[in-house]
Scaffold this motif. Structure first.
Motif, PDB file in Angstrom:
ATOM      1  N   SER A 128       1.199  -9.833  14.001  1.00 32.83           N
ATOM      2  CA  SER A 128      -0.133  -9.216  13.798  1.00 32.83           C
ATOM      3  C   SER A 128       0.044  -7.682  13.262  1.00 32.83           C
ATOM      4  N   ILE A 129       1.065  -7.166  14.235  1.00 32.57           N
ATOM      5  CA  ILE A 129       1.599  -5.782  13.934  1.00 32.57           C
ATOM      6  C   ILE A 129       2.176  -5.630  12.608  1.00 32.57           C
ATOM      7  N   LEU A 130       3.148  -6.707  12.265  1.00 31.58           N
ATOM      8  CA  LEU A 130       3.906  -6.542  11.103  1.00 31.58           C
ATOM      9  C   LEU A 130       2.898  -6.691   9.928  1.00 31.58           C
ATOM     10  N   LEU A 131       2.123  -7.878   9.978  1.00 27.23           N
ATOM     11  CA  LEU A 131       0.831  -8.003   8.901  1.00 27.23           C
ATOM     12  C   LEU A 131      -0.066  -6.792   8.404  1.00 27.23           C
ATOM     13  N   THR A 132      -0.344  -5.849   9.581  1.00 21.47           N
ATOM     14  CA  THR A 132      -1.241  -4.826   9.474  1.00 21.47           C
ATOM     15  C   THR A 132      -0.228  -3.589   9.023  1.00 21.47           C
ATOM     16  N   PHE A 133       0.865  -3.571   9.138  1.00 18.39           N
ATOM     17  CA  PHE A 133       1.672  -2.479   8.560  1.00 18.39           C
ATOM     18  C   PHE A 133       2.003  -2.786   7.085  1.00 18.39           C
ATOM     19  N   ILE A 134       2.156  -3.878   6.794  1.00 20.11           N
ATOM     20  CA  ILE A 134       2.430  -4.467   5.398  1.00 20.11           C
ATOM     21  C   ILE A 134       1.088  -4.202   4.438  1.00 20.11           C
ATOM     22  N   SER A 135      -0.071  -4.647   5.393  1.00 13.95           N
ATOM     23  CA  SER A 135      -1.449  -4.405   4.433  1.00 13.95           C
ATOM     24  C   SER A 135      -1.807  -2.937   4.182  1.00 13.95           C
ATOM     25  N   LEU A 136      -1.244  -2.087   5.092  1.00 11.53           N
ATOM     26  CA  LEU A 136      -1.733  -0.620   4.974  1.00 11.53           C
ATOM     27  C   LEU A 136      -0.495  -0.073   4.032  1.00 11.53           C
ATOM     28  N   ILE A 156       1.046  -1.550   1.177  1.00 12.64           N
ATOM     29  CA  ILE A 156       0.925  -1.992  -0.094  1.00 12.64           C
ATOM     30  C   ILE A 156       0.101  -0.975  -1.039  1.00 12.64           C
ATOM     31  N   PRO A 157      -1.069  -0.525  -0.503  1.00  6.56           N
ATOM     32  CA  PRO A 157      -1.967   0.147  -1.154  1.00  6.56           C
ATOM     33  C   PRO A 157      -1.286   1.410  -1.559  1.00  6.56           C
ATOM     34  N   ALA A 158      -0.678   2.044  -0.531  1.00  7.29           N
ATOM     35  CA  ALA A 158      -0.214   3.300  -0.277  1.00  7.29           C
ATOM     36  C   ALA A 158       0.836   3.419  -1.326  1.00  7.29           C
ATOM     37  N   VAL A 159       1.619   2.272  -1.432  1.00 10.07           N
ATOM     38  CA  VAL A 159       2.894   2.230  -2.633  1.00 10.07           C
ATOM     39  C   VAL A 159       2.039   2.151  -4.080  1.00 10.07           C
TER      40      VAL A 159
END
Length: 112
Positions: free
Chosen positions: A17-25, A27-30
């Protein structure tokens, strides 16, 4: 004594869940950074082209009243207006950026 050789299911779920939260934040920044990079690149290229378009008008001896035309800069349609204001030559470029917002850049030159 019990022998523990691995992770529990809860530890794996928390890590995932920590990894998925980091990835979901991330992608929009990139995506936003890519769009802003394109906007800055277009702005730089339009400024260079406007500078090059103004040079012949600065160095010629005859004065113009107003000139307006359209060009393409890296497949981006740009409208350029060139006019004189007292002893200055004013060149402005208008175009829509990657976010479909209208942009304007003006450069001034001292007439010779």
């Amino acid at each position: 004594m019990k022998k523990n050789n691995g992770f529990t299911l809860i530890e794996v779920m928390v890590a995932a869940s920590i990894l998925l939260t980091f990835i979901s934040l991330l992608i929009p920044a990139v995506s936003l950074l890519k769009t802003e990079k394109q906007i800055l690149s277009d702005r730089r290229m339009v400024t260079f082209e406007l500078h090059d378009q103004l040079q012949p008008f600065i160095w010629q001896t005859t004065r113009l009243k107003r000139d307006k035309y359209s060009i393409k800069v890296n497949t981006l349609p740009v409208e350029i207006t060139i006019s004189t204001e007292k002893e200055y030559l004013k060149g402005c470029a208008y175009w829509k950026n990657a976010k479909q917002r209208q942009e304007k850049i003006c450069l001034y030159g001292l007439l010779q």
